[in-house]
Design an enzyme around this catalytic site. Structure first.
Site, PDB file in Angstrom:
ATOM      1  N   PRO A  88       0.644  -1.242   0.009  1.00  0.00           N
ATOM      2  CA  PRO A  88      -0.034  -0.091  -0.079  1.00  0.00           C
ATOM      3  C   PRO A  88       0.666   1.107  -0.188  1.00  0.00           C
ATOM      4  O   PRO A  88       0.388   2.109  -0.145  1.00  0.00           O
ATOM      5  CB  PRO A  88      -0.852  -0.014   1.211  1.00  0.00           C
ATOM      6  CG  PRO A  88      -0.802  -1.435   1.624  1.00  0.00           C
ATOM      7  CD  PRO A  88       0.485  -1.885   1.097  1.00  0.00           C
ATOM      8  N   GLU A 115       4.359  -8.154   8.572  1.00  0.00           N
ATOM      9  CA  GLU A 115       4.116  -6.879   8.634  1.00  0.00           C
ATOM     10  C   GLU A 115       4.794  -6.061   7.472  1.00  0.00           C
ATOM     11  O   GLU A 115       4.850  -4.787   7.227  1.00  0.00           O
ATOM     12  CB  GLU A 115       4.758  -6.355   9.991  1.00  0.00           C
ATOM     13  CG  GLU A 115       3.935  -6.841  11.210  1.00  0.00           C
ATOM     14  CD  GLU A 115       2.210  -6.673  11.103  1.00  0.00           C
ATOM     15  OE1 GLU A 115       1.858  -5.344  11.008  1.00  0.00           O
ATOM     16  OE2 GLU A 115       1.693  -7.524  11.042  1.00  0.00           O
ATOM     17  N   ARG A 153      -2.753 -10.216 -20.549  1.00  0.00           N
ATOM     18  CA  ARG A 153      -3.795  -9.991 -21.616  1.00  0.00           C
ATOM     19  C   ARG A 153      -3.498  -8.805 -22.643  1.00  0.00           C
ATOM     20  O   ARG A 153      -3.938  -8.960 -23.694  1.00  0.00           O
ATOM     21  CB  ARG A 153      -5.191  -9.904 -20.847  1.00  0.00           C
ATOM     22  CG  ARG A 153      -5.323  -8.427 -20.086  1.00  0.00           C
ATOM     23  CD  ARG A 153      -6.611  -8.225 -19.351  1.00  0.00           C
ATOM     24  NE  ARG A 153      -7.574  -8.308 -20.612  1.00  0.00           N
ATOM     25  CZ  ARG A 153      -7.900  -6.925 -21.038  1.00  0.00           C
ATOM     26  NH1 ARG A 153      -7.053  -5.968 -20.739  1.00  0.00           N
ATOM     27  NH2 ARG A 153      -8.846  -6.761 -21.873  1.00  0.00           N
ATOM     28  N   ASP A 168     -11.140  -1.642 -24.640  1.00  0.00           N
ATOM     29  CA  ASP A 168     -11.231  -1.721 -23.128  1.00  0.00           C
ATOM     30  C   ASP A 168     -11.351  -0.471 -22.487  1.00  0.00           C
ATOM     31  O   ASP A 168     -11.168   0.482 -23.220  1.00  0.00           O
ATOM     32  CB  ASP A 168      -9.682  -2.042 -22.379  1.00  0.00           C
ATOM     33  CG  ASP A 168      -9.346  -3.476 -22.704  1.00  0.00           C
ATOM     34  OD1 ASP A 168     -10.355  -4.193 -23.276  1.00  0.00           O
ATOM     35  OD2 ASP A 168      -8.255  -3.885 -22.454  1.00  0.00           O
TER      36      ASP A 168
HETATM   37  N1  4GX Z   1      -1.332  -3.211  -3.305  1.00  0.00           N
HETATM   38  N2  4GX Z   1      -0.427  -5.700   0.548  1.00  0.00           N
HETATM   39  C1  4GX Z   1       1.908  -6.209   0.814  1.00  0.00           C
HETATM   40  C2  4GX Z   1       2.951  -6.807   3.153  1.00  0.00           C
HETATM   41  C3  4GX Z   1       3.336  -5.689   3.804  1.00  0.00           C
HETATM   42  C4  4GX Z   1       2.669  -5.172   4.993  1.00  0.00           C
HETATM   43  C5  4GX Z   1       3.237  -4.019   5.713  1.00  0.00           C
HETATM   44  C6  4GX Z   1       4.221  -3.398   3.857  1.00  0.00           C
HETATM   45  C7  4GX Z   1       3.853  -3.001   5.111  1.00  0.00           C
HETATM   46  C8  4GX Z   1      -0.951  -4.302  -1.515  1.00  0.00           C
HETATM   47  C9  4GX Z   1      -1.724  -3.216  -1.956  1.00  0.00           C
HETATM   48  C10 4GX Z   1      -1.356  -4.794  -0.040  1.00  0.00           C
HETATM   49  C11 4GX Z   1      -0.468  -5.999   2.144  1.00  0.00           C
HETATM   50  C12 4GX Z   1       0.652  -6.265   0.232  1.00  0.00           C
HETATM   51  C13 4GX Z   1       0.643  -6.007   2.796  1.00  0.00           C
HETATM   52  N3  4GX Z   1       4.024  -4.705   3.034  1.00  0.00           N
HETATM   53  N4  4GX Z   1      -0.402  -4.993  -2.438  1.00  0.00           N
HETATM   54  N5  4GX Z   1       1.870  -6.623   2.209  1.00  0.00           N
HETATM   55  N6  4GX Z   1      -2.770  -2.547  -1.612  1.00  0.00           N
HETATM   56  O1  4GX Z   1      -2.306  -4.415   0.501  1.00  0.00           O
HETATM   57  O2  4GX Z   1      -0.511  -4.185  -3.514  1.00  0.00           O
END
Ligand code: 4GX
Length: 253
Positions: A88, A115, A153, A168
């Site tokens: 995120p 985490e 795709r 699209d």
């Molecule tokens: N878009 N996630 C990564 C591990 C994490 C935990 C804490 C950093 C800090 C996500 C998203 C996503 C959940 C993937 C936490 N990384 N990935 N993961 N939104 O939520 O791509």
């Protein structure tokens, strides 16, 4: 295209990709997906990849040395490419990013769990951080599968003529127009007359008008960013006029 995925959960990672358009593309050899498990690069017999966070707090952190070790092994087997970490904290992915990545010979995705990942690994100059959006998943695997689906795709030959990607949403910077099939009338709703007229020019105009109108209504920022030609501005004007007239007719009946 070579796609590498670094994940602690390689089993079943790509089951969704085996279906439909992406499944066919993979079977046709347009891309290969290979998974790498950091556990195989752990310093101990138990395959330890995580440790407690400095400063305390709940959860575990993926350790930098083992991930770096795994990354070196991945990079040694193919052309150089950035490591894209999904979290995120990353920049939000857009269709244009997928279009760019679809033209690269190699895509490497790093999936985090727990985490997160030790920040010092993320400071590597060849690591990029990307996000699906402002919400939290329990790991990066589904995010990577989503992005890989969107890339595959777009590979030349993945979509049949009928499914062509230039129809699209977003390829034109607009939302897609509405679609209809039989029956012509369902629950008091009728398929727009123009779509049944056989006039291909009128159909194309109507579809563009709907795309402009729906984008204006639902995602105005997209339309601002994209801009409009004078003809498109006229079509949007028509859409808004028709919508206004439609609402008035509804009130009066
Ligand atoms: N878009 N996630 C990564 C591990 C994490 C935990 C804490 C950093 C800090 C996500 C998203 C996503 C959940 C993937 C936490 N990384 N990935 N993961 N939104 O939520 O791509």
């Amino acid at each position: 295209m070579q796609i590498d995925v670094i994940t602690l959960f390689p089993e079943g990672f790509s089951r969704c990709l085996e279906m439909g358009v992406t499944g066919r593309a993979l079977r046709d050899g347009l891309a290969t997906v290979r998974t790498w498990n950091p556990r195989d690069f752990a310093p101990d017999e138990r395959g330890t990849v995580d440790d407690r966070p400095f400063g305390g707090g709940p959860g575990m952190v993926l350790a930098a040395p083992v991930l770096a070790h795994c990354a070196e092994a991945v990079l040694a087997e193919g052309p150089a490419a950035p490591l894209r970490y999904l979290s995120p904290q990353g920049q939000q992915i857009r269709q244009g990013d997928l279009e760019r990545w679809a033209e690269e010979p190699r895509n490497i995705w790093l999936c985090g769990r727990y985490e997160g990942v030790d920040e010092r690994l993320l400071n590597r100059p060849d690591i990029e951080q990307w996000s699906l959006g402002d919400f939290v998943l329990s790991g990066g695997e589904l995010a990577a599968a989503v992005v890989i689906d969107g890339i595959i795709r777009l590979l030349p030959g993945a979509l049949g003529h009928a499914e062509s990607a230039d129809q699209d949403s977003f390829s034109s910077g607009l939302l897609d127009c509405p679609h209809y099939t039989r029956p012509v009338e369902w629950q008091g709703q009728t398929v727009p007359e123009v779509l049944r007229s056989g006039d291909h020019g009128a159909v194309a105009r109507w579809r563009l008008k709907q795309s402009l109108g729906q984008t204006w209504l639902k995602r105005p920022a997209l339309l601002n960013e994209r801009g409009m030609s004078p003809d498109e501005a006229d079509l949007l004007e028509e859409f808004l006029q028709e919508r206004h007239d439609g609402a008035r007719n509804q009130r009066e009946s």
